[in-house]
Design a protein around this motif. Structure first.
Motif, PDB file in Angstrom:
ATOM      1  N   MET A   1       0.839  -1.200   0.000  1.00  0.00           N
ATOM      2  CA  MET A   1       0.000   0.000   0.000  1.00  0.00           C
ATOM      3  C   MET A   1       0.875   1.252   0.000  1.00  0.00           C
ATOM      4  O   MET A   1       1.847   1.346   0.749  1.00  0.00           O
ATOM      5  CB  MET A   1      -0.908   0.011   1.234  1.00  0.00           C
ATOM      6  N   LEU A   2       0.523   2.213  -0.822  1.00  0.00           N
ATOM      7  CA  LEU A   2       1.258   3.464  -0.867  1.00  0.00           C
ATOM      8  C   LEU A   2       1.016   4.272   0.408  1.00  0.00           C
ATOM      9  O   LEU A   2      -0.043   4.170   1.041  1.00  0.00           O
ATOM     10  CB  LEU A   2       0.822   4.297  -2.071  1.00  0.00           C
ATOM     11  N   THR A   3       2.010   5.066   0.784  1.00  0.00           N
ATOM     12  CA  THR A   3       1.889   5.909   1.975  1.00  0.00           C
ATOM     13  C   THR A   3       0.675   6.825   1.881  1.00  0.00           C
ATOM     14  O   THR A   3      -0.069   7.009   2.864  1.00  0.00           O
ATOM     15  CB  THR A   3       3.161   6.750   2.161  1.00  0.00           C
ATOM     16  N   SER A   4       0.448   7.391   0.721  1.00  0.00           N
ATOM     17  CA  SER A   4      -0.690   8.296   0.547  1.00  0.00           C
ATOM     18  C   SER A   4      -2.014   7.582   0.765  1.00  0.00           C
ATOM     19  O   SER A   4      -2.948   8.148   1.342  1.00  0.00           O
ATOM     20  CB  SER A   4      -0.652   8.931  -0.846  1.00  0.00           C
ATOM     21  N   GLN A   5      -2.095   6.327   0.324  1.00  0.00           N
ATOM     22  CA  GLN A   5      -3.318   5.556   0.536  1.00  0.00           C
ATOM     23  C   GLN A   5      -3.531   5.276   2.022  1.00  0.00           C
ATOM     24  O   GLN A   5      -4.654   5.368   2.530  1.00  0.00           O
ATOM     25  CB  GLN A   5      -3.243   4.241  -0.240  1.00  0.00           C
ATOM     26  N   ARG A   6      -2.435   4.920   2.708  1.00  0.00           N
ATOM     27  CA  ARG A   6      -2.534   4.628   4.137  1.00  0.00           C
ATOM     28  C   ARG A   6      -2.971   5.875   4.917  1.00  0.00           C
ATOM     29  O   ARG A   6      -3.827   5.794   5.799  1.00  0.00           O
ATOM     30  CB  ARG A   6      -1.188   4.110   4.647  1.00  0.00           C
ATOM     31  N   LYS A   7      -2.414   7.014   4.576  1.00  0.00           N
ATOM     32  CA  LYS A   7      -2.796   8.258   5.252  1.00  0.00           C
ATOM     33  C   LYS A   7      -4.271   8.580   5.021  1.00  0.00           C
ATOM     34  O   LYS A   7      -4.974   9.035   5.940  1.00  0.00           O
ATOM     35  CB  LYS A   7      -1.925   9.410   4.763  1.00  0.00           C
ATOM     36  N   HIS A   8      -4.721   8.346   3.795  1.00  0.00           N
ATOM     37  CA  HIS A   8      -6.128   8.590   3.484  1.00  0.00           C
ATOM     38  C   HIS A   8      -7.025   7.705   4.344  1.00  0.00           C
ATOM     39  O   HIS A   8      -8.043   8.171   4.897  1.00  0.00           O
ATOM     40  CB  HIS A   8      -6.388   8.327   2.000  1.00  0.00           C
ATOM     41  N   LEU A   9      -6.660   6.440   4.508  1.00  0.00           N
ATOM     42  CA  LEU A   9      -7.448   5.522   5.322  1.00  0.00           C
ATOM     43  C   LEU A   9      -7.389   5.888   6.807  1.00  0.00           C
ATOM     44  O   LEU A   9      -8.379   5.725   7.533  1.00  0.00           O
ATOM     45  CB  LEU A   9      -6.967   4.087   5.106  1.00  0.00           C
ATOM     46  N   ILE A  10      -6.238   6.377   7.253  1.00  0.00           N
ATOM     47  CA  ILE A  10      -6.119   6.834   8.642  1.00  0.00           C
ATOM     48  C   ILE A  10      -7.087   7.981   8.907  1.00  0.00           C
ATOM     49  O   ILE A  10      -7.798   8.007   9.918  1.00  0.00           O
ATOM     50  CB  ILE A  10      -4.670   7.267   8.947  1.00  0.00           C
ATOM     51  N   LEU A  11      -7.139   8.935   7.988  1.00  0.00           N
ATOM     52  CA  LEU A  11      -8.040  10.073   8.148  1.00  0.00           C
ATOM     53  C   LEU A  11      -9.507   9.645   8.090  1.00  0.00           C
ATOM     54  O   LEU A  11     -10.346  10.198   8.811  1.00  0.00           O
ATOM     55  CB  LEU A  11      -7.750  11.135   7.087  1.00  0.00           C
ATOM     56  N   GLU A  12      -9.810   8.674   7.246  1.00  0.00           N
ATOM     57  CA  GLU A  12     -11.182   8.156   7.185  1.00  0.00           C
ATOM     58  C   GLU A  12     -11.577   7.520   8.522  1.00  0.00           C
ATOM     59  O   GLU A  12     -12.674   7.742   9.025  1.00  0.00           O
ATOM     60  CB  GLU A  12     -11.303   7.123   6.061  1.00  0.00           C
ATOM     61  N   LYS A  13     -10.676   6.723   9.085  1.00  0.00           N
ATOM     62  CA  LYS A  13     -10.941   6.075  10.377  1.00  0.00           C
ATOM     63  C   LYS A  13     -11.074   7.122  11.481  1.00  0.00           C
ATOM     64  O   LYS A  13     -11.939   7.011  12.359  1.00  0.00           O
ATOM     65  CB  LYS A  13      -9.812   5.095  10.710  1.00  0.00           C
ATOM     66  N   LEU A  14     -10.238   8.147  11.426  1.00  0.00           N
ATOM     67  CA  LEU A  14     -10.291   9.216  12.412  1.00  0.00           C
ATOM     68  C   LEU A  14     -11.634   9.941  12.364  1.00  0.00           C
ATOM     69  O   LEU A  14     -12.249  10.222  13.400  1.00  0.00           O
ATOM     70  CB  LEU A  14      -9.147  10.193  12.164  1.00  0.00           C
ATOM     71  N   ALA A  15     -12.108  10.239  11.158  1.00  0.00           N
ATOM     72  CA  ALA A  15     -13.398  10.914  10.998  1.00  0.00           C
ATOM     73  C   ALA A  15     -14.541  10.036  11.489  1.00  0.00           C
ATOM     74  O   ALA A  15     -15.524  10.527  12.071  1.00  0.00           O
ATOM     75  CB  ALA A  15     -13.605  11.291   9.541  1.00  0.00           C
ATOM     76  N   ARG A  16     -14.425   8.732  11.284  1.00  0.00           N
ATOM     77  CA  ARG A  16     -15.495   7.810  11.660  1.00  0.00           C
ATOM     78  C   ARG A  16     -15.513   7.534  13.169  1.00  0.00           C
ATOM     79  O   ARG A  16     -16.568   7.511  13.799  1.00  0.00           O
ATOM     80  CB  ARG A  16     -15.308   6.492  10.902  1.00  0.00           C
ATOM     81  N   ASP A  17     -14.315   7.329  13.770  1.00  0.00           N
ATOM     82  CA  ASP A  17     -14.233   6.869  15.155  1.00  0.00           C
ATOM     83  C   ASP A  17     -13.930   7.973  16.160  1.00  0.00           C
ATOM     84  O   ASP A  17     -14.071   7.768  17.370  1.00  0.00           O
ATOM     85  CB  ASP A  17     -13.158   5.785  15.281  1.00  0.00           C
ATOM     86  N   GLY A  18     -13.476   9.130  15.686  1.00  0.00           N
ATOM     87  CA  GLY A  18     -13.161  10.219  16.597  1.00  0.00           C
ATOM     88  C   GLY A  18     -11.785  10.149  17.219  1.00  0.00           C
ATOM     89  O   GLY A  18     -11.355  11.072  17.908  1.00  0.00           O
ATOM     90  N   GLN A  19     -11.045   9.058  16.972  1.00  0.00           N
ATOM     91  CA  GLN A  19      -9.668   8.930  17.439  1.00  0.00           C
ATOM     92  C   GLN A  19      -9.031   7.718  16.760  1.00  0.00           C
ATOM     93  O   GLN A  19      -9.749   6.836  16.261  1.00  0.00           O
ATOM     94  CB  GLN A  19      -9.579   8.760  18.949  1.00  0.00           C
ATOM     95  N   VAL A  20      -7.716   7.694  16.712  1.00  0.00           N
ATOM     96  CA  VAL A  20      -6.992   6.526  16.222  1.00  0.00           C
ATOM     97  C   VAL A  20      -5.843   6.245  17.178  1.00  0.00           C
ATOM     98  O   VAL A  20      -5.294   7.167  17.782  1.00  0.00           O
ATOM     99  CB  VAL A  20      -6.447   6.713  14.786  1.00  0.00           C
ATOM    100  N   MET A  21      -5.483   4.961  17.297  1.00  0.00           N
ATOM    101  CA  MET A  21      -4.367   4.553  18.138  1.00  0.00           C
ATOM    102  C   MET A  21      -3.277   3.969  17.258  1.00  0.00           C
ATOM    103  O   MET A  21      -3.545   3.146  16.368  1.00  0.00           O
ATOM    104  CB  MET A  21      -4.820   3.524  19.174  1.00  0.00           C
ATOM    105  N   ALA A  22      -2.031   4.372  17.514  1.00  0.00           N
ATOM    106  CA  ALA A  22      -0.909   3.931  16.680  1.00  0.00           C
ATOM    107  C   ALA A  22      -0.768   2.409  16.683  1.00  0.00           C
ATOM    108  O   ALA A  22      -0.511   1.799  15.639  1.00  0.00           O
ATOM    109  CB  ALA A  22       0.377   4.591  17.155  1.00  0.00           C
ATOM    110  N   LYS A  23      -0.960   1.793  17.827  1.00  0.00           N
ATOM    111  CA  LYS A  23      -0.810   0.334  17.928  1.00  0.00           C
ATOM    112  C   LYS A  23      -1.838  -0.376  17.051  1.00  0.00           C
ATOM    113  O   LYS A  23      -1.506  -1.342  16.339  1.00  0.00           O
ATOM    114  CB  LYS A  23      -0.976  -0.103  19.387  1.00  0.00           C
ATOM    115  N   ASP A  24      -3.081   0.101  17.073  1.00  0.00           N
ATOM    116  CA  ASP A  24      -4.134  -0.516  16.259  1.00  0.00           C
ATOM    117  C   ASP A  24      -3.876  -0.307  14.769  1.00  0.00           C
ATOM    118  O   ASP A  24      -4.096  -1.214  13.955  1.00  0.00           O
ATOM    119  CB  ASP A  24      -5.496   0.073  16.631  1.00  0.00           C
TER     120      ASP A  24
END
Length: 251
Positions: A1-24
């Motif tokens: 997976m490209l870094t840009s794709q991973r960042k996009h998915l991180i932001l999507e998860k953040l918007a959906r869940d209200g927080q993200v954890m590095a370990k997860d």
């Protein structure tokens, strides 16, 4: 997976869940936690999120200029400000913080309201000059131009002389875990000082502040008495406020 794709998915998860954890995130994307932390650093540098211990939260708009923040969700600001104005009674001493939502509060005050307003915002004070019955006490200090408010030792000393009924606190972030936050360390200190001099602290939370966080903590949710927000605001945040003993007023 490209870094840009991973960042996009991180932001999507953040918007959906209200927080993200590095370990997860590390487990989800099968990359090291160092890689995830680098992603989070770069996203934070771009203003996309606010890093916290172990992960990240949605970023507030604290870095935006006063004029830019005025243009954010003006209808939401107007609605919560108008509701907030109904919480004020004649005869009270009311501290009004600087900010774009509290500026909307001033515009919503009725002409026959007879109160004393204490503020460290020159803009708030000037907006009240033509109000017939409102006495204004302006707290001095060093002008913080980004937010157009005074800060520093002189402001804290002036605040210590006040005993108020209400404090309308401005925040740039309201989050169930991060609590109340703002974008400047000195501003956070002034807000805490004001809150300690008021019988009741009220936060007007327009939509852009909900579930967002800024770098500097003002306090926990339980440090305020009342939060005014819109009915469709995030149910998890409302539940967190109520659990903390905060009165939630919707509009």
């Amino acid at each position: 997976m490209l870094t840009s794709q991973r960042k996009h998915l991180i932001l999507e998860k953040l918007a959906r869940d209200g927080q993200v954890m590095a370990k997860d995130l590390s487990a989800q994307f099968a990359v090291s936690e160092d890689t995830i932390r680098r992603d989070l650093r770069e996203l934070a540098g771009a203003g996309k999120l606010q890093r916290v211990h172990g992960g990240a939260l949605p970023a507030s708009q604290a870095a935006a200029s006063f004029r830019e923040r005025q243009a954010l969700r003006p209808d939401s600001k107007k609605r919560v400000a108008e509701k907030g104005a109904t919480l004020i009674s004649s005869g009270q001493v009311v501290i009004i913080d600087g900010g774009t939502t509290t500026a909307a509060l001033i515009a919503a005050l009725p002409e026959d309201l007879d109160i004393t307003v204490v503020t460290h915002s020159p803009g708030i004070a000037l907006a009240l000059v033509s109000h017939p019955l409102i006495e204004v006490i302006l707290i001095g200090g060093k002008l913080f131009k980004h937010s157009i408010v005074t800060t520093g030792a002189a402001a804290i000393e002036g605040i210590a002389q006040i005993n108020a009924d209400l404090f309308f606190m401005g925040v740039t972030g309201l989050h169930a875990e991060a609590g109340l936050t703002t974008g400047d360390y000195e501003e956070a200190c002034v807000k805490r000082a004001f809150s300690q001099r008021a019988a009741e602290t009220i936060v007007l939370a327009s939509n852009e502040k909900i579930n967002a966080a800024s770098p500097y903590a003002i306090g926990a949710l339980a440090d305020v008495n009342t939060v005014v927000l819109e009915r469709e605001s995030d149910a998890r945040l409302i539940a967190g406020l109520q659990t903390a003993g905060v009165t939630v007023v919707t509009c």
